[in-house]
Scaffold this motif. Structure first.
Motif, PDB file in Angstrom:
ATOM      1  N   LEU A   1      83.091  17.341 -75.382  1.00  0.00           N
ATOM      2  CA  LEU A   1      84.537  17.263 -75.188  1.00  0.00           C
ATOM      3  C   LEU A   1      84.992  18.318 -74.194  1.00  0.00           C
ATOM      4  CD1 LEU A   1      85.449  17.004 -78.967  1.00  0.00           C
ATOM      5  CD2 LEU A   1      85.633  15.138 -77.321  1.00  0.00           C
ATOM      6  N   PRO A   2      86.141  18.117 -73.559  1.00  0.00           N
ATOM      7  CA  PRO A   2      86.694  19.164 -72.683  1.00  0.00           C
ATOM      8  C   PRO A   2      86.953  20.432 -73.489  1.00  0.00           C
ATOM      9  CG  PRO A   2      87.799  17.061 -72.315  1.00  0.00           C
ATOM     10  CD  PRO A   2      86.934  16.876 -73.525  1.00  0.00           C
TER      11      PRO A   2
ATOM     12  N   ALA B   1      90.035  20.422 -75.730  1.00  0.00           N
ATOM     13  CA  ALA B   1      90.278  19.178 -76.469  1.00  0.00           C
ATOM     14  C   ALA B   1      90.449  19.452 -77.950  1.00  0.00           C
ATOM     15  CB  ALA B   1      89.116  18.212 -76.256  1.00  0.00           C
TER      16      ALA B   1
ATOM     17  N   ARG C   1      86.872  10.214 -78.881  1.00  0.00           N
ATOM     18  CA  ARG C   1      86.717  11.297 -77.915  1.00  0.00           C
ATOM     19  C   ARG C   1      87.919  11.332 -76.964  1.00  0.00           C
ATOM     20  NH1 ARG C   1      82.131   9.945 -76.178  1.00  0.00           N
ATOM     21  NH2 ARG C   1      80.845  11.351 -77.440  1.00  0.00           N
TER      22      ARG C   1
ATOM     23  N   SER D   1      90.874  14.297 -76.610  1.00  0.00           N
ATOM     24  CA  SER D   1      91.028  14.945 -75.309  1.00  0.00           C
ATOM     25  C   SER D   1      92.473  14.959 -74.833  1.00  0.00           C
ATOM     26  CB  SER D   1      90.151  14.247 -74.264  1.00  0.00           C
ATOM     27  OG  SER D   1      88.784  14.310 -74.639  1.00  0.00           O
TER      28      SER D   1
END
Length: 422
Positions: free
Chosen positions: A300-301, A304, A401, A405
């Motif tokens: 994930l970023p 996030a 996901r 995000s």
């Protein structure tokens, strides 16, 4: 009434003998401190590790014991010569009382949006029994000074022993939790670390000779979070409990002011007859929600999912919308993404062998540990984004996901517009 010259010795499975002096005995005997006997240290972890039924009470005694040991060692090296007697008396007392404001079931209620347990300490300091015990110390403004130490806002040169990157609380709970859970992950060289403590102009730090022991502490914390504190079944039970408490509070069945004085059992008794939810019975019978999605934070970023742990109201609305999209009832889907960015952070003075003082995380490399990068990587490695469901259902991992995000504002906008989250 305990006199200044009195003392008791408590037998402890971890530290063997814990000597409690006369004034501290009065604190231990007070009703607010005795409540900690009935507040488990690890919340719902006992549903996974049967031995994890130890309480905040014995942990607090252990922290007090380590504080006394630390002061003794520092005094032998003449590092406390410039510190007044009142400050020295407050350190073991603050260690003893650092968890006095703790809610039942570990940190779950704080995750649900309630004030931190450190802030709640003041609430208990005014209890007649505890206030009378504190008065025997003869220290002016003792409640405020203890509160500052517990919340990490004191200007005391010994603040770091009570609340900091290497405070005695961490040494105690990691060692005790690992022992009681029966896992090898929390092994810490406590004796070496205590002997390596030093008082610098910037506060409590560690001597260069103790860096290896400190490294083992950092990795012990990482392993305990990965394998115990954030174990998937522990987090499932925690998510269920948080949802139950939020529902009970919104329905007026529970009130915030009562939670600070509750114990594990009294709180579960209070929600047992909450007919609006099957969660109390499911928790008692260990009928936990199962994972439908389990994603590494590394996929994930970096930012996030922050709203999952910081916006409990938004989280509830998202969970109910997800349940509807999956054809389930409200409360049948729970989203969990725990965060502890300071998990392995070490912001400490480091005394080098030549006597100079630098920082352990100094960017020039003199601190010996490239801890800044290591800390972020370990935290990311330990975290998991999980979607728990009451019954098996297919969920698109890519959609989850993508949802995590998005920012809180974006998610709130989708909900308001009636759009789909998945």
């Amino acid at each position: 009434m305990a006199l200044a010259g009195d003392f008791e010795v408590v037998r402890d499975p971890l530290w063997n003998n814990i000597r409690i002096d006369g004034r501290a005995l009065g604190v231990v005997d007070s009703a607010p401190f005795q409540r900690l006997r009935y507040v488990r240290q690890l919340g719902h972890a006992y549903l996974v590790y049967p031995g994890a039924t130890h309480s905040r009470f014995e942990h607090a005694l252990g922290a007090y014991h380590l504080a006394r040991r630390a002061l003794t060692l520092l005094r032998e090296r003449s590092e406390l010569d410039t510190i007044d007697d009142e400050t020295l008396a407050l350190i073991p007392l603050a260690a003893l009382l650092h968890d006095i404001g703790h809610y039942p079931f570990s940190h779950a209620l704080e995750e649900a949006g309630l004030p931190s347990h450190e802030v709640l300490a003041v609430h208990h300091f005014v209890h007649p029994e505890l206030a009378a015990a504190l008065d025997r110390y003869g220290v002016g403004d003792i409640g405020a000074r203890l509160a500052a130490l517990i919340t990490g806002t004191s200007d005391s040169p010994l603040q770091g022993l009570v609340a900091g990157s290497l405070d005695l609380d961490k040494l105690e709970y990691l060692t005790r939790d690992a022992r009681m859970c029966g896992v090898p992950y929390g092994t810490v060289d406590v004796d070496r670390l205590l002997h390596s403590l030093t008082v610098t102009p910037d506060g409590v730090g560690v001597h260069e000779k103790g860096v290896s022991a400190l490294e083992s502490l950092l990795f012990a914390k990482y392993q305990m979070y990965r394998n115990v504190y954030w174990h998937h079944a522990v987090r499932s039970a925690t998510a269920m409990f948080k949802r139950l408490i939020r529902m009970a509070m919104e329905a007026g069945h529970l009130h915030t002011h009562a939670l600070a004085d509750s114990t594990d059992e009294s709180l579960m008794e209070a929600v047992r007859d909450f007919a609006a939810s099957p969660l109390p019975d499911r928790l008692r019978r260990r009928q936990l929600y199962k994972r439908a999605v389990d994603l590494s934070a590394g996929t994930l970023p970096p930012d996030a999912g922050d709203w999952i742990s910081t916006h409990p109201g938004l989280l509830t609305a998202v969970e109910d919308r997800l349940a509807a999209e999956l054809g389930l009832e409200a409360g049948a889907v729970l989203l969990d993404y725990p965060a502890k960015p300071e998990m392995v952070a070490v912001d400490l003075p480091l005394r080098l062998r030549d006597g100079q003082v630098t920082r352990l995380d100094a960017p020039d490399g003199r601190g010996l540990l490239g801890i800044r990068g290591i800390a972020d990587e370990l935290h990311t490695s330990a975290r998991r984004l999980r979607l728990f469901v009451v019954e098996p259902v297919d969920v698109d991992e890519v959609a989850v996901r993508r949802l995590a995000s998005r920012s809180a504002a974006e998610v709130a906008g989708i909900l308001e517009a009636g759009g789909a989250l998945l």
